[in-house]
Design a protein around this motif. Sequence first.
Motif, PDB file in Angstrom:
ATOM      1  N   LEU A 132       0.637  -1.269  -0.208  1.00  0.00           N
ATOM      2  CA  LEU A 132       0.355  -0.203  -0.163  1.00  0.00           C
ATOM      3  C   LEU A 132       0.735   0.873  -0.128  1.00  0.00           C
ATOM      4  CD1 LEU A 132      -3.027  -0.789   3.134  1.00  0.00           C
ATOM      5  CD2 LEU A 132      -2.713  -0.994  -0.259  1.00  0.00           C
ATOM      6  N   ILE A 133       2.175   1.431   0.900  1.00  0.00           N
ATOM      7  CA  ILE A 133       3.336   2.065   0.480  1.00  0.00           C
ATOM      8  C   ILE A 133       3.256   2.572  -0.653  1.00  0.00           C
ATOM      9  CG2 ILE A 133       4.892   3.383   1.602  1.00  0.00           C
ATOM     10  CD1 ILE A 133       2.952   2.984   3.424  1.00  0.00           C
ATOM     11  N   ASP A 134       3.603   1.302  -1.884  1.00  0.00           N
ATOM     12  CA  ASP A 134       4.240   2.124  -3.214  1.00  0.00           C
ATOM     13  C   ASP A 134       2.832   2.344  -3.871  1.00  0.00           C
ATOM     14  OD1 ASP A 134       6.499   0.972  -2.301  1.00  0.00           O
ATOM     15  OD2 ASP A 134       5.754  -1.190  -3.548  1.00  0.00           O
ATOM     16  N   SER A 135       1.795   2.065  -3.428  1.00  0.00           N
ATOM     17  CA  SER A 135       0.274   2.632  -3.885  1.00  0.00           C
ATOM     18  C   SER A 135       0.427   3.784  -4.074  1.00  0.00           C
ATOM     19  CB  SER A 135      -0.906   1.565  -3.672  1.00  0.00           C
ATOM     20  OG  SER A 135      -0.774   0.426  -4.164  1.00  0.00           O
ATOM     21  N   VAL A 136       0.112   4.285  -2.792  1.00  0.00           N
ATOM     22  CA  VAL A 136       0.699   5.599  -1.993  1.00  0.00           C
ATOM     23  C   VAL A 136       1.274   6.631  -2.915  1.00  0.00           C
ATOM     24  CG1 VAL A 136       0.222   7.238  -0.244  1.00  0.00           C
ATOM     25  CG2 VAL A 136      -1.260   4.919   0.814  1.00  0.00           C
ATOM     26  N   ILE A 137       2.235   6.360  -2.585  1.00  0.00           N
ATOM     27  CA  ILE A 137       3.712   7.201  -3.274  1.00  0.00           C
ATOM     28  C   ILE A 137       3.002   7.607  -4.860  1.00  0.00           C
ATOM     29  CG2 ILE A 137       5.871   7.274  -4.401  1.00  0.00           C
ATOM     30  CD1 ILE A 137       5.754   8.020  -1.379  1.00  0.00           C
ATOM     31  N   GLU A 138       1.552   6.166  -5.228  1.00  0.00           N
ATOM     32  CA  GLU A 138       2.025   6.389  -7.003  1.00  0.00           C
ATOM     33  C   GLU A 138       0.363   7.238  -7.061  1.00  0.00           C
ATOM     34  OE1 GLU A 138       1.015   2.313  -8.351  1.00  0.00           O
ATOM     35  OE2 GLU A 138       4.114   2.397  -8.189  1.00  0.00           O
ATOM     36  N   GLY A 139       0.007   7.855  -6.019  1.00  0.00           N
ATOM     37  CA  GLY A 139      -1.045   8.502  -5.910  1.00  0.00           C
ATOM     38  C   GLY A 139      -2.491   7.532  -6.119  1.00  0.00           C
ATOM     39  N   TYR A 140      -2.364   6.781  -5.190  1.00  0.00           N
ATOM     40  CA  TYR A 140      -3.550   5.651  -5.550  1.00  0.00           C
ATOM     41  C   TYR A 140      -4.136   5.767  -3.956  1.00  0.00           C
ATOM     42  CZ  TYR A 140      -3.067   3.347 -10.039  1.00  0.00           C
ATOM     43  OH  TYR A 140      -3.308   3.485 -10.906  1.00  0.00           O
ATOM     44  N   ASN A 141      -5.224   6.110  -3.203  1.00  0.00           N
ATOM     45  CA  ASN A 141      -5.669   6.195  -1.696  1.00  0.00           C
ATOM     46  C   ASN A 141      -5.087   4.523  -1.390  1.00  0.00           C
ATOM     47  OD1 ASN A 141      -6.399   8.653  -2.407  1.00  0.00           O
ATOM     48  ND2 ASN A 141      -8.427   7.788  -2.579  1.00  0.00           N
ATOM     49  N   ALA A 142      -5.537   4.458  -0.114  1.00  0.00           N
ATOM     50  CA  ALA A 142      -5.386   2.846   0.607  1.00  0.00           C
ATOM     51  C   ALA A 142      -5.744   2.984   2.138  1.00  0.00           C
ATOM     52  CB  ALA A 142      -3.653   2.729   0.612  1.00  0.00           C
ATOM     53  N   THR A 143      -6.395   2.042   2.566  1.00  0.00           N
ATOM     54  CA  THR A 143      -6.631   2.012   3.135  1.00  0.00           C
ATOM     55  C   THR A 143      -6.568   0.538   4.723  1.00  0.00           C
ATOM     56  OG1 THR A 143      -8.967   3.306   3.221  1.00  0.00           O
ATOM     57  CG2 THR A 143      -9.129   1.776   5.473  1.00  0.00           C
ATOM     58  N   GLN A 287       0.758  17.001  -9.956  1.00  0.00           N
ATOM     59  CA  GLN A 287       1.133  16.667  -9.098  1.00  0.00           C
ATOM     60  C   GLN A 287      -0.526  15.678  -8.532  1.00  0.00           C
ATOM     61  OE1 GLN A 287      -2.095  18.980  -6.429  1.00  0.00           O
ATOM     62  NE2 GLN A 287       0.181  20.113  -5.407  1.00  0.00           N
ATOM     63  N   LYS A 288       0.206  14.788  -6.938  1.00  0.00           N
ATOM     64  CA  LYS A 288      -0.294  13.947  -7.577  1.00  0.00           C
ATOM     65  C   LYS A 288      -0.234  13.389  -5.479  1.00  0.00           C
ATOM     66  CE  LYS A 288       2.488  10.605  -9.736  1.00  0.00           C
ATOM     67  NZ  LYS A 288       3.308   8.897  -9.528  1.00  0.00           N
ATOM     68  N   TYR A 289      -1.652  13.384  -5.189  1.00  0.00           N
ATOM     69  CA  TYR A 289      -2.474  13.652  -3.732  1.00  0.00           C
ATOM     70  C   TYR A 289      -2.976  11.947  -3.072  1.00  0.00           C
ATOM     71  CZ  TYR A 289      -6.243  14.600  -6.274  1.00  0.00           C
ATOM     72  OH  TYR A 289      -7.641  14.857  -7.116  1.00  0.00           O
ATOM     73  N   ALA A 290      -3.154  11.873  -1.973  1.00  0.00           N
ATOM     74  CA  ALA A 290      -3.672  10.340  -1.630  1.00  0.00           C
ATOM     75  C   ALA A 290      -3.433  10.220  -0.076  1.00  0.00           C
ATOM     76  CB  ALA A 290      -2.503   8.948  -2.366  1.00  0.00           C
ATOM     77  N   THR A 291      -4.429   9.973   0.265  1.00  0.00           N
ATOM     78  CA  THR A 291      -4.343   9.350   1.853  1.00  0.00           C
ATOM     79  C   THR A 291      -4.478   7.970   1.954  1.00  0.00           C
ATOM     80  OG1 THR A 291      -6.209  10.834   1.113  1.00  0.00           O
ATOM     81  CG2 THR A 291      -5.866   9.344   3.103  1.00  0.00           C
ATOM     82  N   LEU A 292      -3.689   7.855   2.943  1.00  0.00           N
ATOM     83  CA  LEU A 292      -3.721   6.420   3.951  1.00  0.00           C
ATOM     84  C   LEU A 292      -4.417   6.550   4.665  1.00  0.00           C
ATOM     85  CD1 LEU A 292      -1.936   3.654   3.765  1.00  0.00           C
ATOM     86  CD2 LEU A 292      -0.023   4.932   4.892  1.00  0.00           C
ATOM     87  N   SER A 293      -5.042   5.414   4.795  1.00  0.00           N
ATOM     88  CA  SER A 293      -5.933   4.931   6.532  1.00  0.00           C
ATOM     89  C   SER A 293      -5.942   4.618   7.275  1.00  0.00           C
ATOM     90  CB  SER A 293      -7.639   5.603   5.920  1.00  0.00           C
ATOM     91  OG  SER A 293      -7.668   6.800   5.341  1.00  0.00           O
ATOM     92  N   ILE A 294      -5.702   4.515   8.210  1.00  0.00           N
ATOM     93  CA  ILE A 294      -4.486   3.079   8.898  1.00  0.00           C
ATOM     94  C   ILE A 294      -5.891   3.194   9.998  1.00  0.00           C
ATOM     95  CG2 ILE A 294      -3.184   1.467  10.618  1.00  0.00           C
ATOM     96  CD1 ILE A 294      -0.496   2.966   8.928  1.00  0.00           C
ATOM     97  N   ILE A 295      -6.955   2.313  10.013  1.00  0.00           N
ATOM     98  CA  ILE A 295      -8.674   1.954  11.458  1.00  0.00           C
ATOM     99  C   ILE A 295      -8.026   0.999  12.116  1.00  0.00           C
ATOM    100  CG2 ILE A 295     -10.616   1.973  11.602  1.00  0.00           C
ATOM    101  CD1 ILE A 295     -10.202   3.070   7.907  1.00  0.00           C
ATOM    102  N   ASP A 296      -8.356   1.148  13.312  1.00  0.00           N
ATOM    103  CA  ASP A 296      -8.255   0.647  14.499  1.00  0.00           C
ATOM    104  C   ASP A 296      -9.960   0.069  15.215  1.00  0.00           C
ATOM    105  OD1 ASP A 296      -7.788  -1.656  16.467  1.00  0.00           O
ATOM    106  OD2 ASP A 296      -6.931  -0.192  18.190  1.00  0.00           O
ATOM    107  N   LEU A 297     -10.829  -1.099  14.629  1.00  0.00           N
ATOM    108  CA  LEU A 297     -12.018  -0.450  15.084  1.00  0.00           C
ATOM    109  C   LEU A 297     -12.247  -1.280  16.471  1.00  0.00           C
ATOM    110  CD1 LEU A 297     -13.700  -2.032  12.199  1.00  0.00           C
ATOM    111  CD2 LEU A 297     -13.362   0.230  12.719  1.00  0.00           C
ATOM    112  N   ALA A 298     -13.048  -0.676  17.098  1.00  0.00           N
ATOM    113  CA  ALA A 298     -13.272  -1.167  18.555  1.00  0.00           C
ATOM    114  C   ALA A 298     -13.760  -2.481  18.293  1.00  0.00           C
ATOM    115  CB  ALA A 298     -13.944  -0.532  19.292  1.00  0.00           C
ATOM    116  N   GLY A 299     -13.945  -3.603  18.911  1.00  0.00           N
ATOM    117  CA  GLY A 299     -14.138  -4.821  19.056  1.00  0.00           C
ATOM    118  C   GLY A 299     -15.887  -4.938  19.305  1.00  0.00           C
TER     119      GLY A 299
END
Length: 541
Positions: A132-143, A287-299
């Motif tokens: 996903l880090i490569d995807s963010v650098i390429e301009g893709y959103n990742a979660t 210009q490229k822009y992307a968002t990396l979202s890291i989510i910790d859900l409650a159980g």
Amino acid sequence: MTDLARASSIKVAVRVRPFNNKESINLIPQNNGNETGNDRYIGNGIFKLVDCIDDKMLIFDPIRNPLNILQSNTLNSLYSQRIRSRRSIKFNQIYEDDEISDDSQEIKFVFDKLFDENASQEEIYEDTTSSLIDSVIEGYNATVFAYGATGCGKTYTISGTPDEPGIIFQAMQDLFQRIEQLTDEQEFKISISFLEIYNERIRDLLKPETNYKKLVIREDDNHHTTVANLSHHYPENVQEVIDLVIRGNINRTTSATEANEVSSRSHAVLQVHVIQTNKKIDFITDQKYATLSIIDLAGSERAASTKNRGQRLHEGANINRSLLALGNCINALCIEEAHNSKRINHIPYRDSKLTRLLKFSLGGNCKTVMIVCVSPSSSHYDETLNTLKYANRAKEIKTKIIKNQQTLNKHVGSYLKMINEQKLEIERLRKREASMIEIRLKKFKLNYSRIELKMEKVMNNIIDQYTNNPRFQEIKFERSVTLVKRRFLQLIKIEIDNIMKYITDYTDLQIINTATMIQTQLIKGIQTLENKFDTQDELDM
């Protein structure tokens, strides 16, 4: 400008946590499967509920649950009666499989990746989030988000510990390393936001004094979900990111429950926004822009197992409500993909704030990885089975990923600014070049001095070895004697030559012949000594 959309499935990975100390004490040892399901439930004993076949397939074994055993016996009885009636009607025709096989009760699940109890944090990151880090650098959103029942290791997977860092810290380190490699060509701007959803209220974990009423979810025309008045921070290096994440985790709402000593009572969402611009000075800039979202859900949790009361019970109800909304969205998305029709199916994203934030992670412009954490203990039978079912459904979801890229046309009025930027860039490159030359020159001088020292040391060692060798002393003495003999003969020859000048006028031939003979012998002797001295010996080898 954006690239054409591409279809992509959500990647689903399952992590089976190890047994905790309490479960290990009550764990019933395996007896090669010879014991019955009832035997496994004697006393407070528990057994391993999940068997990992390989890195993709697991078997969930509900036949060992007493309710399923009773149901299976009932079905077998009814099925046997039906077989007997069919035999009587169809002239005793023999049917195969007279009873429902116990093996048919095994539930097999196949996922994109499966991690057993021995999987390390590095393995989890490399096989789920690293790409996903490569995807963010390429301009893709990742979660990437962790899903599962309480006490199954979601927060450990996402955040980890100081000795075993989780996905957040490994991803940030990897991201800044990639940025460092591209610094010469691209200019990066990093911003971070960190929030939690607690009792259906959004809290800013990096600015907790902000009133929750001001934090409102918005959606713009470009299908971007944002939270109004949420603070954004601009770290310069990975250490500043780690400090921000630690500060946010300290402000996160946690509490001790019966199922977990440090239970997360909220959903945490960390978003890293990356904007990169080409450093090439031109009137048109990509210009490229992307968002990396890291989510910790409650159980998800049951009040019976957690024994929550009062505020904890209210928190658990809100957690289950938001997770139920998430499950409904997953089901609706799967139904839409299964029918594959042009009719748009309603996806209930607005049932909770969590699903609104995850809207584009589940069904929009995003590469998504879902890490499902489950317990292998039979005491979490229902939670594990439901979690695996939801994860199995999530595999069917398709997202449409689009590279976030736009072209910026600079105005004529920005010429002077461009010239100044170009001058600064040239000056920066010159300084860098001079610095690199100086560094390489110092390195060359250092290596040269090291070589000289080594050569001097080698020569000194050789001289010492020769000097202390008896044979060397003997040969040296012989050479010295040879030189002395030659010099002695040379002195005699000089005297003979002087005598020959005076006896040439004498007529006594015998004297002249004797002197000439002596002179010839002296010349031969000197030549012999010189040849001996010039002959190679052990010193010249």
